[in-house]
Enzyme design. Structure first.
Site, PDB file in Angstrom:
ATOM      1  N   ILE A  94      -7.523 -61.110  73.896  1.00 25.40           N
ATOM      2  CA  ILE A  94      -6.415 -60.693  73.444  1.00 25.40           C
ATOM      3  C   ILE A  94      -5.943 -59.252  73.246  1.00 25.40           C
ATOM      4  O   ILE A  94      -6.953 -58.522  73.210  1.00 25.40           O
ATOM      5  CB  ILE A  94      -6.160 -61.452  72.061  1.00 25.40           C
ATOM      6  CG1 ILE A  94      -4.599 -61.143  71.441  1.00 25.40           C
ATOM      7  CG2 ILE A  94      -7.174 -61.060  71.166  1.00 25.40           C
ATOM      8  CD1 ILE A  94      -4.266 -61.665  70.164  1.00 25.40           C
ATOM      9  N   ILE A  96      -3.021 -56.571  71.905  1.00 27.18           N
ATOM     10  CA  ILE A  96      -1.760 -56.124  71.413  1.00 27.18           C
ATOM     11  C   ILE A  96      -1.327 -54.771  71.959  1.00 27.18           C
ATOM     12  O   ILE A  96      -1.965 -53.707  71.483  1.00 27.18           O
ATOM     13  CB  ILE A  96      -1.465 -56.255  69.837  1.00 27.18           C
ATOM     14  CG1 ILE A  96      -1.879 -57.475  69.287  1.00 27.18           C
ATOM     15  CG2 ILE A  96      -0.314 -55.800  69.447  1.00 27.18           C
ATOM     16  CD1 ILE A  96      -1.120 -58.634  69.686  1.00 27.18           C
ATOM     17  N   GLY A 103      -1.856 -54.150  63.924  1.00 28.12           N
ATOM     18  CA  GLY A 103      -2.001 -54.209  62.430  1.00 28.12           C
ATOM     19  C   GLY A 103      -1.173 -54.763  61.613  1.00 28.12           C
ATOM     20  O   GLY A 103      -1.223 -54.592  60.287  1.00 28.12           O
ATOM     21  N   LYS A 104      -0.288 -55.644  62.160  1.00 24.28           N
ATOM     22  CA  LYS A 104       0.662 -56.173  61.311  1.00 24.28           C
ATOM     23  C   LYS A 104       0.714 -57.845  61.301  1.00 24.28           C
ATOM     24  O   LYS A 104       1.578 -58.599  61.318  1.00 24.28           O
ATOM     25  CB  LYS A 104       1.946 -55.997  61.985  1.00 24.28           C
ATOM     26  CG  LYS A 104       2.595 -54.397  61.724  1.00 24.28           C
ATOM     27  CD  LYS A 104       3.672 -53.846  62.037  1.00 24.28           C
ATOM     28  CE  LYS A 104       3.836 -52.414  61.729  1.00 24.28           C
ATOM     29  NZ  LYS A 104       5.222 -51.837  62.311  1.00 24.28           N
ATOM     30  N   GLY A 105      -0.482 -58.266  61.827  1.00 19.68           N
ATOM     31  CA  GLY A 105      -0.928 -59.658  61.902  1.00 19.68           C
ATOM     32  C   GLY A 105      -0.384 -60.403  62.968  1.00 19.68           C
ATOM     33  O   GLY A 105      -0.485 -61.851  63.141  1.00 19.68           O
ATOM     34  N   ASN A 135     -15.132 -52.589  66.735  1.00 19.96           N
ATOM     35  CA  ASN A 135     -13.687 -52.852  66.847  1.00 19.96           C
ATOM     36  C   ASN A 135     -13.406 -53.817  65.586  1.00 19.96           C
ATOM     37  O   ASN A 135     -13.198 -54.915  65.604  1.00 19.96           O
ATOM     38  CB  ASN A 135     -13.265 -53.747  68.124  1.00 19.96           C
ATOM     39  CG  ASN A 135     -12.071 -53.910  68.340  1.00 19.96           C
ATOM     40  OD1 ASN A 135     -11.162 -53.745  67.327  1.00 19.96           O
ATOM     41  ND2 ASN A 135     -11.484 -54.324  69.544  1.00 19.96           N
ATOM     42  N   ALA A 138     -10.152 -56.056  65.237  1.00 21.14           N
ATOM     43  CA  ALA A 138     -10.425 -57.355  65.927  1.00 21.14           C
ATOM     44  C   ALA A 138     -11.209 -58.227  65.231  1.00 21.14           C
ATOM     45  O   ALA A 138     -11.017 -59.446  64.825  1.00 21.14           O
ATOM     46  CB  ALA A 138     -11.015 -57.173  67.403  1.00 21.14           C
ATOM     47  N   TYR A 142     -10.287 -62.034  63.851  1.00 20.89           N
ATOM     48  CA  TYR A 142     -11.083 -63.133  64.288  1.00 20.89           C
ATOM     49  C   TYR A 142     -11.673 -64.011  63.051  1.00 20.89           C
ATOM     50  O   TYR A 142     -11.686 -65.047  62.959  1.00 20.89           O
ATOM     51  CB  TYR A 142     -12.218 -62.912  65.136  1.00 20.89           C
ATOM     52  CG  TYR A 142     -11.733 -62.191  66.386  1.00 20.89           C
ATOM     53  CD1 TYR A 142     -10.510 -62.584  67.109  1.00 20.89           C
ATOM     54  CD2 TYR A 142     -12.230 -61.311  67.029  1.00 20.89           C
ATOM     55  CE1 TYR A 142     -10.013 -61.892  68.278  1.00 20.89           C
ATOM     56  CE2 TYR A 142     -12.012 -60.288  68.336  1.00 20.89           C
ATOM     57  CZ  TYR A 142     -10.915 -60.998  68.896  1.00 20.89           C
ATOM     58  OH  TYR A 142     -10.464 -60.276  69.893  1.00 20.89           O
TER      59      TYR A 142
END
Length: 183
Positions: A94, A96, A103-105, A135, A138, A142
């Site tokens: 993944i 973003i 950082g916003k879900g 990281n 991440a 997870y």
């Protein structure tokens, strides 16, 4: 491929209009520094990005664009890779890419939707991934989705002049059923 609809996002197919937002991050070291492989060692041309999008649009495999639910504007992408139907296992990747969404879900929501699809639609038993030990965002994502650390490849990644560990994380279907993803 069906669209997977969440509260704020939709996982959808690749489209030609995704080329520009992908190209906006694909040469950004802040985004690509944690991505695996040699693809991002060198600048990526618009034509390379176009070819990538066109191939994913044709393939119809479990490769999704993470898009805003209402506008379907590109946010990032998520792939279920190395799908082994015999053993019912796949790897997850993944990113973003859109700066305003990090950082916003949104990543946690996307992973949650993908896990539901993998376990219920694809009938998989296990999803795994490798992540760099540094990281932290991440790893937090997870873990919030129920992944657990299962092992490490010590000093197998070289970045920023330092050797780093790669962390193996995994989740089983019954673990996901109990936990679900909570951003």
């Amino acid at each position: 491929m069906p669209h997977l609809i969440g509260q704020r996002i939709v996982l959808r197919e690749y489209r030609l209009e995704d080329i520009e937002p992908i190209q906006a991050w694909v040469n950004d070291l802040q985004v690509t520094r944690y991505l695996d492989g040699t693809v991002f060692l060198y600048p990526r041309s618009v034509q390379q990005t176009r070819s990538f999008v066109e191939e994913n649009a044709r393939s119809g495999g479990p490769a999704f664009v993470i898009a805003h639910r209402d506008s379907e504007q590109y946010i990032g992408q998520l792939d279920l890779m190395q799908v082994d139907y015999r053993h019912r296992v796949a790897s997850l990747g993944i990113v973003i890419g859109a700066k305003g969404y990090r950082g916003k879900g949104y990543g946690s929501e996307a992973v949650g939707l993908a896990l539901g699809f993998a376990f219920h639609q694809m009938n998989l038993h296990r999803i795994e991934l490798w992540v760099r030990e540094d990281n932290e965002a991440a790893i937090k994502c997870y873990r919030s989705c129920g992944f657990v650390e299962e092992g490490r490849r010590r000093q197998s990644y070289f970045a920023d002049g330092v050797r780093k560990d790669l962390v193996l994380m995994g989740i089983l279907r019954d673990e996901w059923e109990r936990k679900r993803c909570q951003p």
